[in-house]
Design an enzyme around this catalytic site. Structure first.
Site, PDB file in Angstrom:
ATOM      1  N   HIS A   1     -11.305   9.030  -0.568  1.00 12.64           N
ATOM      2  CA  HIS A   1     -10.222   8.945   0.420  1.00 12.64           C
ATOM      3  C   HIS A   1     -10.569   7.866   1.457  1.00 12.64           C
ATOM      4  O   HIS A   1     -11.728   7.703   1.824  1.00 12.64           O
ATOM      5  CB  HIS A   1     -10.019  10.303   1.096  1.00 12.64           C
ATOM      6  CG  HIS A   1      -8.754  10.344   1.874  1.00 12.64           C
ATOM      7  ND1 HIS A   1      -8.641   9.775   3.125  1.00 12.64           N
ATOM      8  CD2 HIS A   1      -7.532  10.833   1.563  1.00 12.64           C
ATOM      9  CE1 HIS A   1      -7.398   9.925   3.550  1.00 12.64           C
ATOM     10  NE2 HIS A   1      -6.706  10.569   2.623  1.00 12.64           N
TER      11      HIS A   1
ATOM     12  N   GLU B   1     -10.322   7.819   4.510  1.00 15.97           N
ATOM     13  CA  GLU B   1     -11.054   8.327   5.685  1.00 15.97           C
ATOM     14  C   GLU B   1     -12.551   8.434   5.387  1.00 15.97           C
ATOM     15  O   GLU B   1     -13.380   8.236   6.272  1.00 15.97           O
ATOM     16  CB  GLU B   1     -10.443   9.673   6.125  1.00 15.97           C
ATOM     17  CG  GLU B   1      -9.091   9.449   6.791  1.00 15.97           C
ATOM     18  CD  GLU B   1      -8.058  10.531   6.559  1.00 15.97           C
ATOM     19  OE1 GLU B   1      -8.427  11.668   6.192  1.00 15.97           O
ATOM     20  OE2 GLU B   1      -6.861  10.238   6.738  1.00 15.97           O
TER      21      GLU B   1
ATOM     22  N   GLU C   1      -3.199   5.024  -2.134  1.00 15.09           N
ATOM     23  CA  GLU C   1      -2.851   5.343  -0.754  1.00 15.09           C
ATOM     24  C   GLU C   1      -3.085   4.127   0.136  1.00 15.09           C
ATOM     25  O   GLU C   1      -4.221   3.883   0.566  1.00 15.09           O
ATOM     26  CB  GLU C   1      -3.722   6.496  -0.248  1.00 15.09           C
ATOM     27  CG  GLU C   1      -3.592   7.758  -1.068  1.00 15.09           C
ATOM     28  CD  GLU C   1      -3.965   8.998  -0.266  1.00 15.09           C
ATOM     29  OE1 GLU C   1      -3.165   9.925  -0.263  1.00 15.09           O
ATOM     30  OE2 GLU C   1      -5.021   9.010   0.384  1.00 15.09           O
TER      31      GLU C   1
ATOM     32  N   ASN D   1      -3.453  17.543   0.712  1.00 12.59           N
ATOM     33  CA  ASN D   1      -4.760  17.346   1.340  1.00 12.59           C
ATOM     34  C   ASN D   1      -4.660  17.801   2.790  1.00 12.59           C
ATOM     35  O   ASN D   1      -4.056  17.111   3.613  1.00 12.59           O
ATOM     36  CB  ASN D   1      -5.144  15.860   1.242  1.00 12.59           C
ATOM     37  CG  ASN D   1      -6.465  15.564   1.926  1.00 12.59           C
ATOM     38  OD1 ASN D   1      -7.186  16.473   2.336  1.00 12.59           O
ATOM     39  ND2 ASN D   1      -6.790  14.285   2.040  1.00 12.59           N
TER      40      ASN D   1
ATOM     41  N   LYS E   1      -6.936  17.948   4.916  1.00 12.13           N
ATOM     42  CA  LYS E   1      -7.922  17.259   5.782  1.00 12.13           C
ATOM     43  C   LYS E   1      -8.627  18.312   6.643  1.00 12.13           C
ATOM     44  O   LYS E   1      -8.811  19.433   6.191  1.00 12.13           O
ATOM     45  CB  LYS E   1      -7.235  16.143   6.571  1.00 12.13           C
ATOM     46  CG  LYS E   1      -6.430  15.221   5.637  1.00 12.13           C
ATOM     47  CD  LYS E   1      -5.960  13.953   6.251  1.00 12.13           C
ATOM     48  CE  LYS E   1      -5.190  13.139   5.209  1.00 12.13           C
ATOM     49  NZ  LYS E   1      -4.761  11.839   5.694  1.00 12.13           N
TER      50      LYS E   1
HETATM   51  O1  G3H Z   1      -4.543  12.377   1.345  1.00 11.18           O
HETATM   52  C1  G3H Z   1      -3.433  12.207   1.874  1.00 11.18           C
HETATM   53  C2  G3H Z   1      -3.106  10.977   2.534  1.00 11.18           C
HETATM   54  O2  G3H Z   1      -4.117  10.537   3.373  1.00 11.18           O
HETATM   55  C3  G3H Z   1      -1.750  10.932   3.136  1.00 11.18           C
HETATM   56  O3  G3H Z   1      -1.705  11.503   4.411  1.00 11.18           O
HETATM   57  O4  G3H Z   1       0.668  12.210   4.157  1.00 11.18           O
HETATM   58  O5  G3H Z   1      -0.526  12.470   6.335  1.00 11.18           O
HETATM   59  O6  G3H Z   1       0.108  10.197   5.485  1.00 11.18           O
HETATM   60  P1  G3H Z   1      -0.280  11.594   5.151  1.00 11.18           P
END
Ligand code: G3H
Length: 247
Positions: free
Chosen positions: A94, A96, A164, A10, A12
């Site tokens: 997610h 977020e 998560e 991901n 983001k």
């Molecule tokens: O979608 C992925 C997660 O939010 C994990 O993010 O690997 O940067 O902690 P991270």
């Protein structure tokens, strides 16, 4: 029936044409475990360029989609648009989206149903905050988030669940192997009791939250951890090591 290991990246809201081209070229050239399904989720503006250049079995996912058909929804992508461009996957729920964009479990469930009805596959994210974990509410929170979806869909065959813990996302604070396995087992037990034993057996449950090339191998040994949803580390060359964590 063995569940195919799954690693999602991901991105983001990160990346540029150049940096994503570098990530994709790196994946295209790498020796990836042929038994692992790999899906990368760039920001929406890069979906088409990523899909056009990704090879080596790597699939592409959107990071969000709206639950309504094409129409007057400024700023949204619809399921039809993703299908039209052969984008097979979408990430929904997610943390977020839940916290920053105030998406409720009901809205996420509506979007999950709309995506599945349109023929998309869904990476459905769930997880508890630190406060909820400390209050002993981890499984209750996860199961409530799942129940909102179970109230709207019957067929889980195109759903991958990503557990998560919010406190582990982007913090460098990974769940211990025991904490992750315990939550995954609880989620699988919930699937067995609420959906079906077949869904419990077949549904992939990914772990997400500060996964790196250093901690992935041990997490991957656990019976109920079927892969990872990786944020920060999916932007780095070491993402290949996470994809290959079962080798
Ligand atoms: O979608 C992925 C997660 O939010 C994990 O993010 O690997 O940067 O902690 P991270």
């Amino acid at each position: 029936m063995a569940r195919t290991f799954f690693v999602g990246g991901n991105f983001k809201a990160n990346g540029s044409l150049k940096s994503i081209e570098t990530i994709v070229s790196n994946l295209n050239a790498a020796k990836l475990d042929p038994n692992t399904e790999v899906v990368i989720a760039p920001p929406s503006i890069f979906l088409l360029s990523t899909a056009a250049s990704a090879s080596n079995g790597v699939k592409v996912s959107a990071q969000n989609v709206f639950d309504k058909p094409d129409g007057a929804w400024t700023g949204e992508l619809t399921t039809k648009m993703l299908i039209d461009h052969n984008i097979e996957w979408v990430i929904l729920g997610h943390s977020e989206r839940r916290t920053i964009f105030k998406e409720s479990s009901e809205f996420i469930a509506e979007k999950t149903k709309a995506a599945l009805d349109a023929g998309l596959k869904v990476i459905l994210c769930i997880g508890e905050t630190l406060q909820e974990r400390e209050a002993g509410q981890t499984l209750n929170v996860c199961c409530e988030q799942l129940k909102a979806v179970a109230d709207k869909i019957n067929d889980w065959s195109n759903v991958v669940i990503a557990y998560e813990p919010v406190w582990a996302i982007g913090t460098g604070k990974v769940a211990t192997t025991e904490q992750a396995q315990e939550a995954h087992k609880g989620i699988r037990d919930w699937l067995a009791s609420t959906v079906s034993s077949q869904a419990a057996e077949a549904t992939r449950i990914l772990y997400g939250g500060s996964v790196t090339e250093k901690n992935c191998k041990e997490l991957a040994t656990q019976p109920d951890i079927d892969g990872f949803l990786v944020g920060g580390a999916s932007l780095k060359p070491a993402f290949v090591d996470i994809i290959n964590s079962k080798l």
